[in-house]
Design a protein around this motif. Structure first.
Motif: not given
Ligand SMILES: C[S@@+](CC[C@H](N)C(=O)[O-])C[C@H]1O[C@@H](n2cnc3c(N)ncnc32)[C@H](O)[C@@H]1O
Length: 112
Positions: A64, A68, A70, A88, A90, A93
């Motif tokens: 991830i 990205d 999530f 991560t 990301c 989230s």
């Protein structure tokens, strides 16, 4: 003279520290664990939680990255959402949860 904005240092909490922090936040926010199990058997609202180590394996297997987002559909009190945010890079989230009591607990963990 204007002060330069501090740059974020790209470091991560160790797995042990993150596990400690998430457990601590959970214990503070969830004041009555028995409420989590108040659902109708075999309904959509059955509740259970992902184990930290298992989620860690998934994160290690499915990369991830920083482009990205999530989403945990059926996020309960948001443990997975918090772990992914911590482990991560990301962009964001998210958690989506239909049970209002669990959503409220997630809010208490400051994750919505
Ligand atoms: C097994 S729990 C998982 C909780 C969380 N992902 C974790 O691993 O800690 C599944 C959750 O999905 C929620 N859920 C089921 N159907 C849903 C739906 N259509 N929209 C949003 N949440 C849903 C349930 O209320 C329940 O809290």
């Amino acid at each position: 003279m204007r002060r330069k904005k501090k740059e974020l240092i790209p470091t991560e909490a160790s797995d042990l520290l993150l596990s400690h922090i998430t457990r601590h936040v959970y214990n503070k926010a969830i004041d009555d664990i028995s409420r989590l199990n108040k659902y109708k058997s075999f309904s959509e609202e059955v509740y259970g939680e992902f184990n930290f180590n298992l989620m860690q394996e998934i994160i290690a297997t499915v990369p991830i990255g920083q482009n990205d987002r999530f989403i945990d559909l059926g996020s309960g009190v948001g443990q997975v959402v918090l772990q992914v945010a911590g482990q991560t890079r990301c962009v964001k989230s998210y958690g989506i949860e239909k049970r209002m009591d669990l959503h409220n607990y997630a809010t208490r963990q400051n994750m919505t």
